[in-house]
Design an enzyme around this catalytic site. Structure first.
Site, mmCIF file in Angstrom:
data_model
loop_
_atom_site.group_PDB
_atom_site.id
_atom_site.type_symbol
_atom_site.label_atom_id
_atom_site.label_comp_id
_atom_site.label_asym_id
_atom_site.label_seq_id
_atom_site.Cartn_x
_atom_site.Cartn_y
_atom_site.Cartn_z
ATOM 1 N N SER A 1 0.796 -1.212 0.000
ATOM 2 C CA SER A 1 0.000 0.000 0.000
ATOM 3 C C SER A 1 0.843 1.284 0.000
ATOM 4 O O SER A 1 1.659 1.471 -0.891
ATOM 5 C CB SER A 1 -0.953 -0.062 1.199
ATOM 6 O OG SER A 1 -1.961 0.881 1.076
ATOM 7 N N ASP B 1 -10.154 -5.236 -4.239
ATOM 8 C CA ASP B 1 -9.504 -4.184 -3.459
ATOM 9 C C ASP B 1 -10.095 -2.833 -3.850
ATOM 10 O O ASP B 1 -9.905 -2.370 -4.973
ATOM 11 C CB ASP B 1 -7.997 -4.232 -3.748
ATOM 12 C CG ASP B 1 -7.163 -3.386 -2.803
ATOM 13 O OD1 ASP B 1 -7.706 -2.416 -2.235
ATOM 14 O OD2 ASP B 1 -5.974 -3.697 -2.655
ATOM 15 N N HIS C 1 -7.722 -5.558 -0.113
ATOM 16 C CA HIS C 1 -6.514 -4.871 0.372
ATOM 17 C C HIS C 1 -5.754 -5.619 1.464
ATOM 18 O O HIS C 1 -4.527 -5.709 1.421
ATOM 19 C CB HIS C 1 -6.922 -3.491 0.878
ATOM 20 C CG HIS C 1 -5.849 -2.458 0.754
ATOM 21 N ND1 HIS C 1 -5.359 -2.038 -0.448
ATOM 22 C CD2 HIS C 1 -5.166 -1.778 1.698
ATOM 23 C CE1 HIS C 1 -4.421 -1.118 -0.255
ATOM 24 N NE2 HIS C 1 -4.280 -0.945 1.051
#
Ligand SMILES: *[C@@H]1O[C@H](CO)[C@@H](O)[C@H](O)[C@H]1NC(C)=O
Ligand SMILES: *[C@@H]1O[C@H](CO)[C@@H](O)[C@H](O)[C@H]1NC(C)=O
Ligand SMILES: *[C@@H]1O[C@H](CO)[C@@H](O)[C@H](O)[C@H]1NC(C)=O
Length: 412
Positions: free
Chosen positions: A185, A355, A388
């Site tokens: 991320s 995601d 995610h």
């Protein structure tokens, strides 16, 4: 009341977290009982170092190191140079970089067979764990304390310009070797920003980017968008707070405001924001909540909100020509040009169809930037059922993500 606001702030974390692992709570977090139970469990090692509380007890050797950045932040980083078998690492160093609101614990809190840091150590890699400024291991500074407003005067620009280079150089100097990098991320964005300026690449073997973040304008989550708009509309208020504490009152208030918006269904917040994580072990959420979420600078939140709104990948926007002139000598913030990431840098990108923070369209925009990348230097993995948090917390991520990642490392 306390419970309500704790619950609200947990949900809020899910909303705005870009590196977000709280998604682990998945369906369970909606059940009030479960949340209260999660919060009630004390973390006995609260004052212990990450080595002591998370690594050594499992039979690994772990060292705490300190790195000072050019702008004075003293970062705590951990090293696992010996796996459980007692065999010293015989493979190159790997630096793991967490994302927003988390710290290196994110790589450690599933079982050793499921957590990337342990898997790498058990496979002979010399594992180094970065902790960004403002997280529990990295609260020191040469001259500032965390309660000085100036301590929080940064966004991810500074993570890319100072934290990452200092950490890279330290690992490189200590080991005398070029390193592999793996990030989740926001940890991917800061690396891409640095690589696009041709920084760090001389110390790097390869980089694996999980749930990559670069363009943010397609972010599917309506709720994240509303949070972003609030940060922008109320930026003076938010900036006055300097430090953004996800478990704090201000975060809870923001959540209440968002939930009163028409059309927003707060009973489905987590899924709506992060996407439905297929494979997170919800029983592990207590371990996660004992350590996370970690605070960040409010300026960092506003910077990310600017990206969600504008779709640009640029430095922090001071909001007017004068402010930008003062900081950058130009009326608008300098842009990070992802096309300038060196074409021969070995890159492994792994992204998921569910995601909603690292949205498929945004990842495709990044891949489009990288379209001239040498084909034999770019591995792209798409996993339809992953959201995610699955990339770092999924119980099957060892096979789905980490096996291919190590195969990639072994080629470089
Ligand atoms: C843990 O740290 C906090 C803050 O530094 C301190 O107030 C507390 O007494 C410490 N607890 C233990 C058990 O050392
Ligand atoms: C999920 O977490 C629980 C609690 O830590 C653990 O006992 C269980 O083995 C985990 N399940 C998997 C599939 O990892
Ligand atoms: C971005 O980088 C590429 C490759 O170095 C270059 O061709 C292009 O002109 C750059 N774009 C901008 C806007 O600077």
């Amino acid at each position: 009341m306390a419970n309500t606001s704790s619950r609200s702030s947990l949900l809020l974390v899910a909303i705005i977290c870009i590196s977000l692992a709280v998604a682990a709570a998945r369906n369970k977090l909606y059940q009030t009982d479960n949340v209260q139970e999660s919060i009630a469990i004390p973390f006995t090692g609260a004052n212990d170092s990450i080595c002591k509380s998370m690594v050594e007890e499992l039979g690994y050797v772990c060292q705490e190191h300190k790195v000072t950045t050019e702008d004075g932040y003293i970062l705590g980083i951990q090293r696992i140079p010996v796996g459980r078998s007692g065999k010293r690492a015989d493979k190159p160093p790997v630096l793991l970089q967490h994302g927003l609101f988390s710290d290196s614990v994110i790589w450690l809190f599933n079982s050793p067979k499921e957590s990337l840091a342990f898997i790498l150590a058990d496979n002979g890699y010399d594992v180094w764990l970065a902790n960004s400024r403002g997280t529990k291991s990295s609260l020191q500074h040469n001259s500032l304390a965390p309660n000085d407003p100036a301590y929080w005067e940064w966004s991810w620009d500074e993570l890319a310009a100072y934290d990452l280079p200092a950490t890279f150089k330290y690992v490189h100097d200590q080991t005398g070797q070029k390193l592999h990098y793996a990030a989740h991320s926001l940890g991917t964005l800061i690396a891409l920003a640095a690589f696009s300026q041709d920084k760090l690449v001389n110390m790097l073997r390869s980089a694996a980017l999980l749930s990559p973040i670069a363009h943010l304008d397609h972010m599917a989550s309506q709720l994240a968008r509303i949070a972003a708009e609030d940060f922008l509309a109320e930026d003076l208020y938010w900036l006055g707070l300097r430090e953004f504490v996800p478990k704090g009152q201000e975060a809870a208030k923001l959540l209440e405001k968002i939930c009163s918006e028409p059309g927003i269904d707060c009973s489905n917040l987590l899924t709506a924001f992060t996407g439905t994580n297929c494979c997170v072990n919800s029983s592990r959420i207590n371990v996660y909540l004992a350590h996370e979420p970690q605070p960040t600078a409010t300026k960092n939140m506003i910077h990310l909100a600017q990206m969600i709104r504008a779709g640009s990948i640029a430095k922090y926007d001071y909001g007017n020509e004068e402010g930008n002139m003062n900081h950058y000598g130009q009326p608008s913030p300098p842009v990070y040009n992802m096309t300038a990431v060196p074409n021969d840098l070995p890159l492994h990108l792994s992204y998921g169809g569910k995601d909603t923070l690292s949205d498929v369209k945004d990842v495709q925009a990044l891949l489009d930037d990288l379209k001239d990348h040498h084909v034999d230097k770019l591995v792209v993995q798409y996993r339809d059922d992953y959201a995610h948090a699955d990339f770092i917390m999924g119980v099957n991520a060892n096979q789905v993500v980490y096996d291919p990642l190590m195969a990639f490392f072994s080629q470089h």
